[in-house]
Design an enzyme around this catalytic site. Structure first.
Site, PDB file in Angstrom:
ATOM      1  N   LYS A  84       0.841  -1.196   0.000  1.00 62.97           N
ATOM      2  CA  LYS A  84       0.000   0.000   0.000  1.00 62.97           C
ATOM      3  C   LYS A  84       0.875   1.245   0.000  1.00 62.97           C
ATOM      4  O   LYS A  84       1.862   1.332   0.741  1.00 62.97           O
ATOM      5  CB  LYS A  84      -0.897  -0.025   1.237  1.00 62.97           C
ATOM      6  CG  LYS A  84      -1.898   1.100   1.362  1.00 62.97           C
ATOM      7  CD  LYS A  84      -2.748   0.898   2.626  1.00 62.97           C
ATOM      8  CE  LYS A  84      -3.823   1.946   2.792  1.00 62.97           C
ATOM      9  NZ  LYS A  84      -4.665   1.685   3.987  1.00 62.97           N
ATOM     10  N   SER A 171      -9.296   2.183   2.884  1.00 63.22           N
ATOM     11  CA  SER A 171      -8.341   2.899   2.054  1.00 63.22           C
ATOM     12  C   SER A 171      -7.354   2.004   1.316  1.00 63.22           C
ATOM     13  O   SER A 171      -6.566   2.481   0.500  1.00 63.22           O
ATOM     14  CB  SER A 171      -7.554   3.883   2.938  1.00 63.22           C
ATOM     15  OG  SER A 171      -6.847   3.191   3.953  1.00 63.22           O
ATOM     16  N   SER A 195     -10.228  -0.313   6.838  1.00 66.57           N
ATOM     17  CA  SER A 195      -9.520  -0.094   5.577  1.00 66.57           C
ATOM     18  C   SER A 195      -8.971  -1.346   4.922  1.00 66.57           C
ATOM     19  O   SER A 195      -8.576  -1.314   3.755  1.00 66.57           O
ATOM     20  CB  SER A 195      -8.368   0.901   5.779  1.00 66.57           C
ATOM     21  OG  SER A 195      -8.872   2.205   5.940  1.00 66.57           O
TER      22      SER A 195
END
Length: 473
Positions: A84, A171, A195
């Protein structure tokens, strides 16, 4: 060499560790996928390819002689993984979810360093929301990854050119898309309010948020997206459960009072915790189907009331104050309107109120356990299907925040308490081609919904075993 795109992480690492495959052979398969994916970020979720670095690392792993049975401490040896784009890698550009915030990293963040120490091979970075602050992934001035699992009909039939793309959640949305489209078998993300679990639910994946220490105010913890429970166990570093009977808890269960070994007691509810919203019937039915499967497997299954007592503080307000206060620490930068609003909301909270909020949060796990005499609780992961890209971001910041809460009205409880939590698909399942094939694979007519199995008095291994017993119900 050609590897099936849906080869599991466990199978890949076992083959490299045993000497059946070399790390460089695996890298030579996945590095070109990362390169191609970086040229189609909307379809792949990939922010940047690390193909050249991945090949170099794989060569070094093979030269070091750790493969071929001598890699007992390298349980992820040769495993391709996406990272990420909130986690830095020395010498690699990091966007933090916004082209305006991009910088060349001078050091490698701890979660990535731990992956490297376990023998993993990062092959790409993946798009995220700006500084990880939203449950959808629309990075600022960068491509927004599209959901490869849930589809929407176009206004003119099924013309792909007119079909509104749906969000993959956030996210860690780019990480979820990269796994779902076969760019990588697993991906590193983080979970500070759902997330990991939201993107897992949006993309037909498994998302395990491990337990984490809340003493110092943390909401977020590193976590992984995988295609299977077995791979989730591997990445979390816990044993994958055997199949002999329902999971049980003994006297050593985390946070549990003294009890003899017994089948887990599972609570179920579909009533939202943090917002007033009508829960889509299909998402609610997944919970009841899972409850039936667990009861048939020998678990004690009971309905539970809401987690918060009327006399206690507003738990979601504790979450709101905590997350905005954390955002208040962000340095000055060219943020979007949404992040500026979150940051300014946190700056309006004084030190005394922040201290009181933290004290209330520390009391919350005990309050919830007094209401929930169970080991784990199952809820839907989402209240309704993933909406189109732009659904949330077109709203005013405060309306956006409230609408995200209506979409995910359960998950932040497990960030507030620090207890482990697992999002797993249930119901209709996608074909292998749609969940692990190319970015252009077709979407199944009725994708699986997802349940969230949240710990109350147990840990990650028990959650994985519960999930195994209601997988594909």
């Amino acid at each position: 060499m050609t590897l099936p795109s849906d080869t599991s992480a466990r199978a890949l690492t076992a083959a490299v560790r045993s000497g059946q495959l070399r790390a460089v052979e695996v890298a030579r398969h996945f590095a070109p996928l990362a390169d191609a994916a970086s040229r189609a970020p909307e379809q792949s979720g990939v922010a940047a390819s690390l193909a050249e670095r991945a090949l170099e690392r794989a060569v070094e792993l093979d030269k070091s002689g750790v493969s071929g049975g001598g890699a007992h401490s390298f349980e992820l040896l040769g495993l391709p993984v996406a990272v990420k784009d909130l986690f830095t890698i020395e010498g690699v550009d990091c966007t933090m979810g916004s082209a305006r915030l991009s910088f060349r990293a001078s050091e490698t963040s701890e979660p990535v360093a731990k992956l490297l120490a376990r023998g993993a091979v990062p092959t790409c970075t993946t798009h995220t929301s700006e500084v990880g602050m939203t449950a959808y992934t629309e990075p600022i001035d960068l491509p927004a990854p599209r959901n490869p699992y849930f589809g929407a009909k176009s206004p003119a039939g099924n013309d792909p050119a007119l079909t509104p793309p749906l969000t993959p959640g956030g996210s860690s949305g780019g990480s979820a898309v990269a796994v779902a489209t076969g760019v990588v078998p697993v991906a590193l993300g983080s979970d500070g309010g759902g997330s990991i679990r939201v993107p897992a639910a949006c993309c037909g994946l498994v998302g395990l948020k491990p337990s984490h220490d809340i003493t110092h105010g943390h909401l977020s913890t590193p976590a992984f997206l995988t295609r299977s429970l077995s791979d989730a166990a591997l990445l979390a570093g816990v044993p994958f459960p055997s199949s002999d009977g329902p999971a049980s808890v003994g006297q050593s269960a985390p946070g549990n009072r003294q009890r003899t070994s017994r089948p887990l007691r599972i609570g179920v509810t579909v009533e939202p915790f943090h917002a007033e919203v009508g829960v889509d019937k299909r998402w609610a039915n997944g919970v009841w189907a899972a409850a039936d499967a667990l009861a048939n497997a020998g678990y004690e299954v009971v309905e539970v009331p809401g987690p918060y007592d009327a006399e206690g503080p507003d738990a979601f307000e504790i979450f709101r104050r905590t997350i905005t206060r954390l955002a208040a620490r962000l340095p000055e930068a060219d943020y979007s309107q949404m992040v500026r609003w979150i940051r300014e909301s946190g700056r309006a909270i004084g030190a005394e109120e922040a201290a009181r909020t933290h004290a209330q949060r520390m009391e919350l796990p005990g309050r919830i356990r007094r209401r929930w005499d169970v080991d784990a609780v199952i809820t839907p992961t989402l209240a309704f299907d993933p909406p189109r890209i732009g659904h949330f971001s077109s709203l005013k910041p405060w309306e956006d925040f409230e609408e995200q809460t209506r979409w995910t009205p359960w998950l932040s409880l497990w960030n507030l308490t620090g207890w482990a939590s697992l999002s797993v698909p249930v119901g209709a399942r996608a074909s292998a081609e749609s969940t692990a094939g190319s970015a252009h694979s077709t979407t199944p007519t009725m994708p699986a919904t997802s349940i969230n199995i949240g710990a109350v008095r147990c840990g990650e291994a028990e959650l994985l075993r519960v999930a195994r017993d209601c997988w594909e119900v």
